[in-house]
Design an enzyme around this catalytic site. Sequence first.
Site, PDB file in Angstrom:
ATOM      1  N   LYS A  14       0.844  -1.200   0.000  1.00 26.19           N
ATOM      2  CA  LYS A  14       0.000   0.000   0.000  1.00 26.19           C
ATOM      3  C   LYS A  14       0.870   1.237   0.000  1.00 26.19           C
ATOM      4  O   LYS A  14       1.849   1.310   0.755  1.00 26.19           O
ATOM      5  CB  LYS A  14      -0.851  -0.028   1.282  1.00 26.19           C
ATOM      6  CG  LYS A  14      -1.785   1.131   1.464  1.00 26.19           C
ATOM      7  CD  LYS A  14      -3.152   0.833   0.871  1.00 26.19           C
ATOM      8  CE  LYS A  14      -4.034   2.063   0.779  1.00 26.19           C
ATOM      9  NZ  LYS A  14      -3.694   2.898  -0.392  1.00 26.19           N
ATOM     10  N   LYS A  40       5.080   2.614   8.621  1.00 26.51           N
ATOM     11  CA  LYS A  40       3.806   3.235   9.038  1.00 26.51           C
ATOM     12  C   LYS A  40       2.742   2.158   9.248  1.00 26.51           C
ATOM     13  O   LYS A  40       2.033   2.167  10.255  1.00 26.51           O
ATOM     14  CB  LYS A  40       3.278   4.182   7.946  1.00 26.51           C
ATOM     15  CG  LYS A  40       4.084   5.419   7.735  1.00 26.51           C
ATOM     16  CD  LYS A  40       3.412   6.311   6.676  1.00 26.51           C
ATOM     17  CE  LYS A  40       4.451   7.134   5.968  1.00 26.51           C
ATOM     18  NZ  LYS A  40       3.914   8.088   5.002  1.00 26.51           N
ATOM     19  N   LYS A  56       5.311   2.282  -2.928  1.00 21.35           N
ATOM     20  CA  LYS A  56       5.279   3.682  -3.365  1.00 21.35           C
ATOM     21  C   LYS A  56       5.441   3.732  -4.864  1.00 21.35           C
ATOM     22  O   LYS A  56       6.125   2.883  -5.452  1.00 21.35           O
ATOM     23  CB  LYS A  56       6.417   4.478  -2.711  1.00 21.35           C
ATOM     24  CG  LYS A  56       6.178   5.967  -2.726  1.00 21.35           C
ATOM     25  CD  LYS A  56       5.090   6.327  -1.735  1.00 21.35           C
ATOM     26  CE  LYS A  56       5.036   7.766  -1.380  1.00 21.35           C
ATOM     27  NZ  LYS A  56       4.360   7.934  -0.078  1.00 21.35           N
ATOM     28  N   THR A 110      -4.513  12.978   6.788  1.00 17.29           N
ATOM     29  CA  THR A 110      -3.097  13.110   7.141  1.00 17.29           C
ATOM     30  C   THR A 110      -2.921  14.312   8.059  1.00 17.29           C
ATOM     31  O   THR A 110      -2.273  14.229   9.113  1.00 17.29           O
ATOM     32  CB  THR A 110      -2.231  13.261   5.872  1.00 17.29           C
ATOM     33  OG1 THR A 110      -2.567  12.194   4.972  1.00 17.29           O
ATOM     34  CG2 THR A 110      -0.754  13.206   6.195  1.00 17.29           C
ATOM     35  N   ASN A 143      -1.961  19.810   0.171  1.00 17.16           N
ATOM     36  CA  ASN A 143      -3.070  19.150   0.860  1.00 17.16           C
ATOM     37  C   ASN A 143      -2.768  18.988   2.340  1.00 17.16           C
ATOM     38  O   ASN A 143      -3.606  19.282   3.189  1.00 17.16           O
ATOM     39  CB  ASN A 143      -3.375  17.789   0.219  1.00 17.16           C
ATOM     40  CG  ASN A 143      -4.506  17.079   0.957  1.00 17.16           C
ATOM     41  OD1 ASN A 143      -5.533  17.698   1.259  1.00 17.16           O
ATOM     42  ND2 ASN A 143      -4.318  15.828   1.284  1.00 17.16           N
ATOM     43  N   SER A 196      -6.907   5.532   4.477  1.00 13.34           N
ATOM     44  CA  SER A 196      -6.917   4.766   3.219  1.00 13.34           C
ATOM     45  C   SER A 196      -7.313   3.317   3.500  1.00 13.34           C
ATOM     46  O   SER A 196      -8.069   2.708   2.741  1.00 13.34           O
ATOM     47  CB  SER A 196      -5.543   4.773   2.568  1.00 13.34           C
ATOM     48  OG  SER A 196      -5.398   5.889   1.724  1.00 13.34           O
TER      49      SER A 196
HETATM   50  N1  GLU Z   1       0.908   8.998   0.306  1.00 12.53           N
HETATM   51  C1  GLU Z   1       0.483   8.881   1.674  1.00 12.53           C
HETATM   52  C2  GLU Z   1       1.645   8.520   2.570  1.00 12.53           C
HETATM   53  O1  GLU Z   1       2.786   8.790   2.256  1.00 12.53           O
HETATM   54  C3  GLU Z   1      -0.738   7.969   1.832  1.00 12.53           C
HETATM   55  C4  GLU Z   1      -0.576   6.568   1.368  1.00 12.53           C
HETATM   56  C5  GLU Z   1      -1.874   5.779   1.346  1.00 12.53           C
HETATM   57  O2  GLU Z   1      -2.908   6.361   1.680  1.00 12.53           O
HETATM   58  O3  GLU Z   1      -1.831   4.615   0.982  1.00 12.53           O
HETATM   59  O4  GLU Z   1       1.481   8.033   3.660  1.00 12.53           O
END
Ligand code: GLU
Length: 429
Positions: A85, A109, A121, A205, A236, A363
């Site tokens: 993810k 995370k 990513k 976030t 954002n 998410s």
């Molecule tokens: N791009 C965000 C992050 O760096 C969210 C990733 C997601 O929602 O999967 O945590």
Amino acid sequence: MSTNVTKRLAAGANLPALGENVLTNTQEALREALSRLGYQNEMYELLREPLRVLTVRIPVRMDDGHVEVFTGYRAQHNDAIGPTKGGIRFHPDVTLDEVKALSIWMSIKCGIFNLPYGGAKGGIICDPRTMSVTEQERLARGYVRAISQVVGPAKDIPAPDVHTNPQIMAWMYDEYSRIRESDSPNFITGKPIVLGGSRGRDKATAKGVCVAMMEAVKVRGLELKGLKAIVQGFGNVGGNVASILHEMGVTVVGVSDAGGALYNPAGLDVPELMERRDSFGMVTTYYDGVISNEELLVQPCDVLIPAALESQITAENAHQIQASIIVEAANGPTTPAADEILSEREVLIVPDVLANAGGVTVSYFEWVQNNQGWYWTEEEVESRMEGMMVRSVQNIFRMSERYEVSTRLAAYMLGIRPFAEAMRWRGWA
Ligand code: GLU
């Protein structure tokens, strides 16, 4: 929590000082975390690089008729716990090493928040600020076609990141559903609400950053009233952080965008700034008295919230930072050398992998709602995420105290441990 905890909680201690390369830095932090947990080098060998990395070349017909070929990446760090993810960024400075490091951070995370995912990513080297909407749509769809074999609701679930948004998620969802000939809202998160997006995802976030900040403020024994914050970045995340802090009664004394920064010790008019900002978070162009991003970081404040890109707080400016708390809304804003300096100065850091994980947590809620076809209220989303954030911050502060390590190292230890355990059970290590 004991009174001397804030001293030990000061981040940065115990991590090796390294160069500025984000991937090498991340790998060294990972090695340190695994060795503190008592794992052998074999475990580090498995976790130091993503298990899968895909590089793609995406031809896009531009509005003037010529074809431009863009390079994109998708890195999937580890799928021992579940599908991978993580977001997709559109940025001219994207590199493969950066995308790999970001995928490792996503694993950490997910591990901290006990989400049933590994990290991933994606990134495309492009500058969406110079592209039309139709060019962006063709690029988004082309990227999904290029990576479609390796992604999916039970394989790898993308999301927004720097300069990507619900519209881009909607195009990607549409393209993937066409390729699979099957409606697949659970393929991607961060969608518009009408297409199965979660309520509260857009501000998740930022909300999480503010909740994490409040925990740090408590530990430091500071009062919300009179608290002064600087937010670097007004996209954002940064824009929403500034708005939420303003609503909470915090005085936002500084903000910035890619072009410069505004600082006013009496406080800025955040609602006005939000009204003026464009879709790329640009706002300073409308004002006089603009200072540089570098100057902003060292202005007086209690809390500094970097919400832009990597490597903003470095050995050059760490000595001059005046905040006693840093909450990392961006991914990787502090270099290891800066970490060490801040640690000596007893600045309390809420590290990125903890502070900004409200986004991936909501998410996850979005994916759960898509899988069930059953949608939650904004209050349900927020209270679940906030509860998870408070518990995670407290767990990491406690871990930092127990092992006498920095908050960052504690976060890496807590976040990577489930992967090591899952790989043991699966017989991979
Ligand atoms: N791009 C965000 C992050 O760096 C969210 C990733 C997601 O929602 O999967 O945590």
